[in-house]
Design a protein around this motif. Structure first.
Motif, short mmCIF file in Angstrom:
data_model
loop_
_atom_site.label_atom_id
_atom_site.label_comp_id
_atom_site.label_asym_id
_atom_site.label_seq_id
_atom_site.Cartn_x
_atom_site.Cartn_y
_atom_site.Cartn_z
N LEU A 55 0.71 -1.26 -0.15
CA LEU A 55 -0.03 0.12 -0.20
C LEU A 55 0.82 1.29 -0.17
O LEU A 55 0.52 2.30 -0.70
CB LEU A 55 -0.97 0.21 1.18
CG LEU A 55 -2.07 -1.16 1.15
CD1 LEU A 55 -2.74 -1.13 2.76
CD2 LEU A 55 -3.17 -0.67 0.02
N MET A 56 2.07 1.25 0.62
CA MET A 56 2.96 2.22 0.70
C MET A 56 3.78 2.44 -0.36
O MET A 56 3.98 3.62 -0.95
CB MET A 56 3.72 2.37 2.07
CG MET A 56 4.80 3.50 2.18
SD MET A 56 3.99 4.91 2.02
CE MET A 56 3.45 5.50 3.84
N THR A 57 4.10 1.30 -0.92
CA THR A 57 4.87 1.31 -2.22
C THR A 57 3.92 2.08 -3.32
O THR A 57 4.57 2.73 -3.98
CB THR A 57 5.21 -0.25 -2.73
OG1 THR A 57 5.85 -0.74 -1.56
CG2 THR A 57 6.09 -0.24 -3.78
N ALA A 58 2.68 1.65 -3.48
CA ALA A 58 1.79 2.09 -4.49
C ALA A 58 1.63 3.83 -4.01
O ALA A 58 1.86 4.55 -4.98
CB ALA A 58 0.51 1.45 -4.29
N VAL A 131 12.80 3.04 -0.10
CA VAL A 131 12.66 2.72 1.26
C VAL A 131 12.68 3.93 2.05
O VAL A 131 11.83 4.16 2.87
CB VAL A 131 13.00 1.38 1.71
CG1 VAL A 131 12.81 1.11 3.30
CG2 VAL A 131 12.83 0.27 0.77
N ALA A 132 13.76 4.72 1.82
CA ALA A 132 13.97 5.86 2.56
C ALA A 132 12.79 6.93 2.33
O ALA A 132 12.27 7.56 3.02
CB ALA A 132 15.09 6.78 2.29
N GLU A 133 12.27 6.93 1.03
CA GLU A 133 11.08 7.75 0.62
C GLU A 133 9.80 7.09 1.64
O GLU A 133 8.97 8.00 1.71
CB GLU A 133 10.80 7.71 -0.69
CG GLU A 133 9.83 8.72 -1.09
CD GLU A 133 9.86 9.37 -2.61
OE1 GLU A 133 9.17 9.91 -3.05
OE2 GLU A 133 10.84 8.68 -3.17
N MET A 134 9.73 5.80 1.35
CA MET A 134 8.60 5.36 2.20
C MET A 134 8.48 5.68 3.71
O MET A 134 7.54 6.15 4.10
CB MET A 134 8.64 3.82 2.14
CG MET A 134 8.47 3.07 0.65
SD MET A 134 8.84 1.29 0.46
CE MET A 134 7.37 0.67 1.59
N ASN A 135 9.48 5.62 4.19
CA ASN A 135 9.78 6.19 5.50
C ASN A 135 9.49 7.38 5.98
O ASN A 135 9.00 7.78 7.11
CB ASN A 135 11.01 5.64 6.40
CG ASN A 135 10.97 4.16 6.50
OD1 ASN A 135 10.00 3.37 7.13
ND2 ASN A 135 12.12 3.52 6.27
N ASN A 136 10.03 8.11 4.97
CA ASN A 136 9.84 9.83 5.03
C ASN A 136 8.35 10.06 4.87
O ASN A 136 7.91 10.96 5.63
CB ASN A 136 10.48 10.29 3.97
CG ASN A 136 10.48 12.02 4.22
OD1 ASN A 136 9.44 12.41 3.82
ND2 ASN A 136 11.47 12.78 4.59
N ALA A 138 5.96 8.10 5.59
CA ALA A 138 5.12 7.44 6.63
C ALA A 138 5.23 8.36 7.93
O ALA A 138 4.10 8.75 8.27
CB ALA A 138 5.62 6.11 7.11
N THR A 139 6.19 9.08 7.99
CA THR A 139 6.73 10.28 9.17
C THR A 139 5.55 11.20 8.84
O THR A 139 4.81 11.99 9.74
CB THR A 139 7.88 10.66 9.11
OG1 THR A 139 8.82 9.45 9.61
CG2 THR A 139 8.25 11.81 10.17
N LYS A 140 5.61 11.78 7.49
CA LYS A 140 4.69 12.90 7.25
C LYS A 140 3.22 12.76 7.40
O LYS A 140 2.37 13.78 7.70
CB LYS A 140 4.88 13.34 5.66
CG LYS A 140 6.44 14.02 5.49
CD LYS A 140 6.51 14.37 4.13
CE LYS A 140 8.01 15.17 3.93
NZ LYS A 140 8.27 15.57 2.58
N LEU A 141 2.88 11.35 7.19
CA LEU A 141 1.34 11.02 7.34
C LEU A 141 1.08 10.74 8.74
O LEU A 141 -0.18 10.50 9.10
CB LEU A 141 1.08 9.64 6.40
CG LEU A 141 1.35 9.78 4.90
CD1 LEU A 141 0.95 8.48 4.25
CD2 LEU A 141 0.48 11.00 4.26
N GLY A 142 2.15 10.98 9.66
CA GLY A 142 1.73 10.59 11.10
C GLY A 142 1.61 9.15 11.49
O GLY A 142 0.95 8.70 12.32
N MET A 143 2.24 8.16 10.60
CA MET A 143 2.19 6.89 11.00
C MET A 143 3.25 6.47 11.79
O MET A 143 4.39 6.02 11.46
CB MET A 143 2.20 6.06 9.57
CG MET A 143 1.12 6.25 8.49
SD MET A 143 1.55 5.80 6.93
CE MET A 143 1.69 3.98 7.10
N THR A 144 3.04 6.93 13.18
CA THR A 144 4.14 6.59 14.08
C THR A 144 4.54 5.34 14.68
O THR A 144 5.55 5.28 15.18
CB THR A 144 3.58 7.55 15.36
OG1 THR A 144 2.39 6.98 15.95
CG2 THR A 144 3.35 9.01 15.02
#
Length: 375
Positions: A55-58, A131-136, A138-144
């Motif tokens: 889902l995040m990859t997409a 993957v670094a962009e995925m994690n970045n 996630a942080t911006k979306l508040g997925m803590t």
């Protein structure tokens, strides 16, 4: 009436008294229009996402398309590294290519691990950068409670999320990129002579289902994020840690039926008010794939027999699945991958994924519609 009382008792046993710490299934049901949480259980607990990672990859791929870094017709080439990923896979050979659009369909419908890595390499230049962009993101979306190690969800102890975070991500997909929702509704993709089918049984057996994604590794059990719409109302369910496709599908369908019937009045929270909790992700491997599996599955079947042979089922609708035709572009060699560009989409962690609406406390004693026997 006696049957309905017994059915509620079965659900209550499932929700409140399922044995060991690792068997406390995270579950979540929300109204996708208001963000109201109708039901939650361990929704903030850390859990391994398995292929729900895609889902995040997409999402990151959609973001790259919107920024013009890649296009829907950009070739996605199966590198040797992508080819060497463990199944589930597309069946494509090294250097074979799909358009980005077709690759997104194959990744999300078939849950192809090779194609997920190929998309990551195409968008990010390397899976590591992607993957670094995925994690970045996630942080911006508040997925803590979320951290990614790879783009496809093959198990890694450091790859974690929560039901709450998965719901937030899925709501952002629906709100920011509605043009891609037909991908999540698709039941099968044809690729040459191959018919690549989804593992989401609700798409063909629960009327009104509109997506989204399933996932499975031994450490997580069987996971799903699903959406459904009936009578103008749209709900999203997250169920993690199932022991079988039968259990996962039936539990998800029951949550939907309870939500649509009004049996779940609400928790008084919106999805953004659900708190993530600290702690390591549960490891389901001993219970799903280890020596304890036989006894654990028997325990779960006794607690929740819906859909077993001779038992009623919630998945009895006959729905014609949506099929998409993808094209193998052939083997492309020495095609340069796009270089990653600096900066990500401007997503604020505080951006609401849905309007805040406070519902009445949940009425768990209400009865869901009676499941029909399987034919």
């Amino acid at each position: 009436m006696l049957f309905l009382r017994r059915l509620f008792v079965t659900f209550a046993v499932l929700v409140l008294a399922l044995g060991s710490q690792a068997s406390a299934n995270p579950m979540l049901l929300i109204d996708t229009d208001s963000g109201a949480v109708l039901f939650e259980q361990e929704a903030g607990a850390a859990w391994h996402p398995a292929s729900l990672t895609k889902l995040m990859t997409a999402f990151v791929a959609f973001q790259a398309i919107s920024e013009g870094r890649v296009g829907l017709d950009t070739p996605v080439i199966i590198s040797k590294r992508a080819f060497n990923q463990a199944p589930s896979k597309s069946g494509l050979k090294v250097d074979s290519a799909l358009s980005m659009q077709d690759a997104l369909y194959v990744m999300l419908v078939k849950s192809a691990n090779d194609v997920a890595v190929a998309i990551a390499e195409t968008v990010g230049g390397s899976e590591k950068a992607f993957v670094a962009e995925m994690n970045n993101t996630a942080t911006k979306l508040g997925m803590t409670n979320t951290h990614y190690v790879n783009a496809n969800g093959l198990h890694n102890d450091g790859q974690v999320t929560s039901a709450r975070d998965l719901a937030v991500l899925s709501l952002y997909i629906r709100q920011l990129y509605p043009q891609y929702l037909p991908i999540f509704e698709t039941e099968a993709v044809t690729l040459g002579k191959a018919n690549l089918e989804s593992n989401n049984d609700l798409l063909t057996h629960f009327a009104g289902t509109t997506g989204m994604k399933t996932g499975y590794v031994c450490a997580s059990g069987l996971n799903i994020v699903a959406t459904a719409q009936r009578n103008g109302r749209s709900l999203m369910a997250v169920v993690l840690g199932g022991v079988s496709a039968r259990e996962r599908g039936e539990m998800t369908a029951e949550l939907f039926l309870r939500g649509f019937s009004g049996a779940l009045g609400g928790t008084g929270k919106t999805i953004l008010q659900v708190a993530n909790t600290a702690g390591a992700a549960a490891d389901m491997r001993p219970l799903i794939c280890g020596k304890q599996a036989k006894a654990y599955v028997a325990e779960r079947e006794a607690a929740y027999p819906i859909g077993l042979k001779g038992q009623p089922s919630y998945l009895t609708d006959e729905v014609k699945g949506r099929v998409y035709a993808a094209t193998n572009l052939g083997q492309l060699r020495d095609v340069p991958l796009p270089r990653p560009r600096p900066g990500y989409a401007r997503i604020q962690a505080s951006t609401p994924v849905a309007a805040v609406a406070i519902e009445q406390p949940a009425n768990l004693g209400a009865i869901v519609p009676r499941p029909r026997p399987r034919p």
